[in-house]
Design a protein around this motif. Structure first.
Motif, mmCIF file in Angstrom:
data_model
loop_
_atom_site.group_PDB
_atom_site.id
_atom_site.type_symbol
_atom_site.label_atom_id
_atom_site.label_comp_id
_atom_site.label_asym_id
_atom_site.label_seq_id
_atom_site.Cartn_x
_atom_site.Cartn_y
_atom_site.Cartn_z
ATOM 1 N N GLU A 185 10.888 24.820 7.090
ATOM 2 C CA GLU A 185 11.804 25.524 8.006
ATOM 3 C C GLU A 185 12.479 24.586 9.011
ATOM 4 O OE1 GLU A 185 7.765 25.322 9.721
ATOM 5 O OE2 GLU A 185 8.479 26.115 7.809
ATOM 6 N N LYS A 186 11.917 23.401 9.228
ATOM 7 C CA LYS A 186 12.504 22.451 10.180
ATOM 8 C C LYS A 186 13.452 21.455 9.529
ATOM 9 C CE LYS A 186 8.740 22.697 13.499
ATOM 10 N NZ LYS A 186 7.735 21.964 14.253
ATOM 11 N N TRP A 239 12.178 16.274 4.654
ATOM 12 C CA TRP A 239 11.207 15.275 5.064
ATOM 13 C C TRP A 239 10.960 14.280 3.940
ATOM 14 C CZ3 TRP A 239 9.760 15.570 10.051
ATOM 15 C CH2 TRP A 239 10.013 16.772 10.696
#
Length: 157
Positions: A78-79, A82
């Motif tokens: 959700e961020k 990565w």
């Protein structure tokens, strides 16, 4: 031989866009190529953000896009996207070395240990005064430009 300098967006340019817009104009007047380096994916939103800061640049580089093209393992939550921390930390130094940049300014201190290119870490905006910690051996012309903007930061070698 061309002269090249890199600037990070988030944590550097976006924390004082007026200062960095002016500084970049000085470097452009001295015929430096301006390289904008970011972790973010390059998007219309990002390009408009940089334009909104009145930053004129020659190249924009994304850690995520570079590693995506290499096939580096990535994951999303959700961020955002990565990759492995060490791979992330090394990517800007690889770009600077491969593209023969003369200097780079970033707010991520951990990147500096991977750089062979002269590098400056600028401390967080909450620190007063901010410190521009310079490692490597930047040329005199770069140092003279950086000295013109002391006050927003103090230089430390």
């Amino acid at each position: 031989m061309s002269k090249k300098i890199g600037f990070d967006i988030h944590g550097v340019i976006d924390k004082n866009p007026e200062l960095f817009s002016e500084m970049i104009k000085v470097f452009r007047a001295l015929n430096y190529e301006i390289h904008i380096l970011t972790g973010s994916l390059i998007s219309k939103k990002l390009i408009n953000e940089v334009k909104g800061y009145d930053i004129e640049y020659d190249y924009i580089f994304s850690i995520l896009e570079y590693n995506r093209k290499l096939g580096t393992e990535m994951w999303q939550n959700e961020k955002g996207w990565w990759i492995d921390d060490l791979v992330w930390e090394k990517t800007k130094s690889i770009y600077c070395r491969n593209n023969k940049l003369d200097f780079h300014i970033d707010d991520s201190k951990s990147y500096g240990k991977h750089f062979t290119t002269p590098f400056a870490h600028i401390t967080p905006i909450r620190e007063n005064p901010r410190i521009l910690e310079i490692s490597g051996d930047p040329n005199t012309e770069i140092l003279e430009v950086l000295k013109r903007f002391e006050g927003y930061y103090k230089m430390k070698f």
